[in-house]
Design an enzyme around this catalytic site. Structure first.
Site, PDB file in Angstrom:
ATOM      1  N   CYS A  90       1.128  -1.010  -0.222  1.00  0.00           N
ATOM      2  CA  CYS A  90       0.171   0.167  -0.014  1.00  0.00           C
ATOM      3  C   CYS A  90       0.923   1.560   0.311  1.00  0.00           C
ATOM      4  O   CYS A  90       1.487   1.496   1.009  1.00  0.00           O
ATOM      5  CB  CYS A  90      -0.741   0.409   1.629  1.00  0.00           C
ATOM      6  SG  CYS A  90      -1.835   1.352   1.186  1.00  0.00           S
ATOM      7  N   CYS A 116      -0.657   4.107   2.314  1.00  0.00           N
ATOM      8  CA  CYS A 116      -0.186   3.761   3.459  1.00  0.00           C
ATOM      9  C   CYS A 116       1.352   4.019   4.116  1.00  0.00           C
ATOM     10  O   CYS A 116       1.662   5.087   4.891  1.00  0.00           O
ATOM     11  CB  CYS A 116      -0.690   2.626   4.044  1.00  0.00           C
ATOM     12  SG  CYS A 116      -1.876   2.032   3.315  1.00  0.00           S
ATOM     13  N   ASP A 117       2.169   3.860   2.924  1.00  0.00           N
ATOM     14  CA  ASP A 117       3.444   3.656   3.864  1.00  0.00           C
ATOM     15  C   ASP A 117       4.241   4.951   2.739  1.00  0.00           C
ATOM     16  O   ASP A 117       5.749   4.597   3.656  1.00  0.00           O
ATOM     17  CB  ASP A 117       3.599   2.288   3.450  1.00  0.00           C
ATOM     18  CG  ASP A 117       3.445   1.122   4.532  1.00  0.00           C
ATOM     19  OD1 ASP A 117       3.020   2.181   5.264  1.00  0.00           O
ATOM     20  OD2 ASP A 117       2.622   0.500   4.342  1.00  0.00           O
TER      21      ASP A 117
END
Ligand code: NDP
Length: 312
Positions: A134, A137-138
């Protein structure tokens, strides 16, 4: 057989948010957590884009908080995983992995989706230590660093473009000699000077002390020009597709060709009365914790309306 008024399958942001709303509406919701309590978010580290956490929040902590919030309003949380669903008549009947069966008047399916991985042992070894599925997200943790994205579809191109806005360099590892993504998305990638596409390339493994430091790659595998080499990278992102966890509900619920449950426009209503689908299992587009939570909220409101209309 026990009959539940509002049964929620799944314990990601959609499932728990549905439980908060259903609990507050006195629907006595029961949440079945499933195989991955807390959902996909628990495979990431920190969440920095969920409103209300100016300093960011540990993903597991956030899911634990949402679960406790649901429990505070009376949601009962059970650990079993559903193995079968009889949606042919009402009340609907679900079977769980311990052999138990329960009936329910409303069912909120929030079983999420699972990112596909290549199946390399090193993906497990470095999960959360340089391996991610992701970018949204990261990606932030790789500012000014070098990363690789695997895949040649729209997701991979989108993730590579997103990461190029943060990282110093992005390699796109594509197994075919061409990209599968839409033309516009391909052009965006090919025009970006920070992205280098490695066609006809497969990943053999990852290396690094205490985190990813590089990938072992093979170019033109199985041909006379085959060449293996090491590519130094700090992050390895998988973007080879997601698999919505909808198998149990097919064919009772229509799904699109990838398996996402089809719901009414802008609503979690499915074709079956009292059955709602919320979050990633029904969302091929956004796949964010906040959009899943919103869908869970809508599903609980719909469940409440349905129960009232039916006098249940
Ligand atoms: P896709 O199935 O379209 O693409 C998957 C990619 O991963 C392909 O390039 C595929 O390679 C590659 N791949 C699959 N398995 C492996 C493997 N084991 N090793 C190496 N590479 C692998 O998935 P997406 O998630 O990209 O897209 C899903 C759907 O969502 C599509 O319909 C897409 O158009 C849509 N989408 C739309 C977006 C938008 O419009 N903004 C954004 C994101 C997705 P190969 O080509 O060789 O099979």
């Amino acid at each position: 057989m026990e009959t539940i008024r509002c049964l929620i399958l799944g314990s990601g942001p959609a499932g728990y948010t549905a439980a908060i709303y259903a609990g507050r509406a006195n629907l006595n919701p029961v949440v079945y957590e499933g195989l991955q309590p807390g959902g996909q978010l628990t495979i990431t580290t920190e969440v920095e884009n969920f409103p209300g956490y100016p300093e960011g929040v540990d993903a597991n902590q956030m899911m634990d908080d949402i679960r406790r919030q649901a429990e505070r309003f009376g949601a009962e949380i059970r650990q079993q995983t559903a193995t079968a669903a009889d949606l042919s008549k009402r009340p609907y009947v679900l079977t769980f992995d311990d052999g138990s069966q329960v009936a329910c008047h409303t069912l909120i399916i929030a079983t999420g989706a699972s990112a596909k991985f290549l199946g390399l042992a090193d993906e497990e070894k470095y999960r959360g230590m340089g391996v991610s599925a992701c970018a949204t997200c990261d990606g932030f943790f790789y500012r000014k660093k070098t990363v690789a994205v695997v895949g040649g579809g729209d997701t991979a191109c989108e993730e590579a473009s997103y990461l190029a806005g943060l990282a110093a360099k992005v390699y796109l590892i594509v197994r075919k000699p061409f990209l599968r993504a839409s033309k516009a998305m391909q052009q965006r990638v090919l025009d970006n000077p920070k992205i280098e596409v490695l066609f006809e390339t497969n990943t053999l493994g990852l290396y690094g002390e205490g985190g990813v430091e590089g990938a072992h790659l093979v170019h033109k595998k199985g041909t006379p020009e085959e060449r293996t080499y090491d590519l130094p990278i700090d992050g390895f992102f998988l973007a080879i597709g997601h698999r919505p966890n909808s198998e149990l509900f097919r064919p009772a619920l229509p799904c699109d060709e990838t398996g996402y449950i089809i719901t009414e426009n802008d609503s979690p209503r499915t074709v079956l009365p009292g059955v709602f689908a919320a979050g990633d299992v029904a969302d091929p587009h956004y796949r964010q914790a906040i959009t899943a939570a919103a869908a869970g909220c809508k599903a609980a409101i719909e469940a409440e309306r349905y129960l009232m209309e039916q006098g249940l």
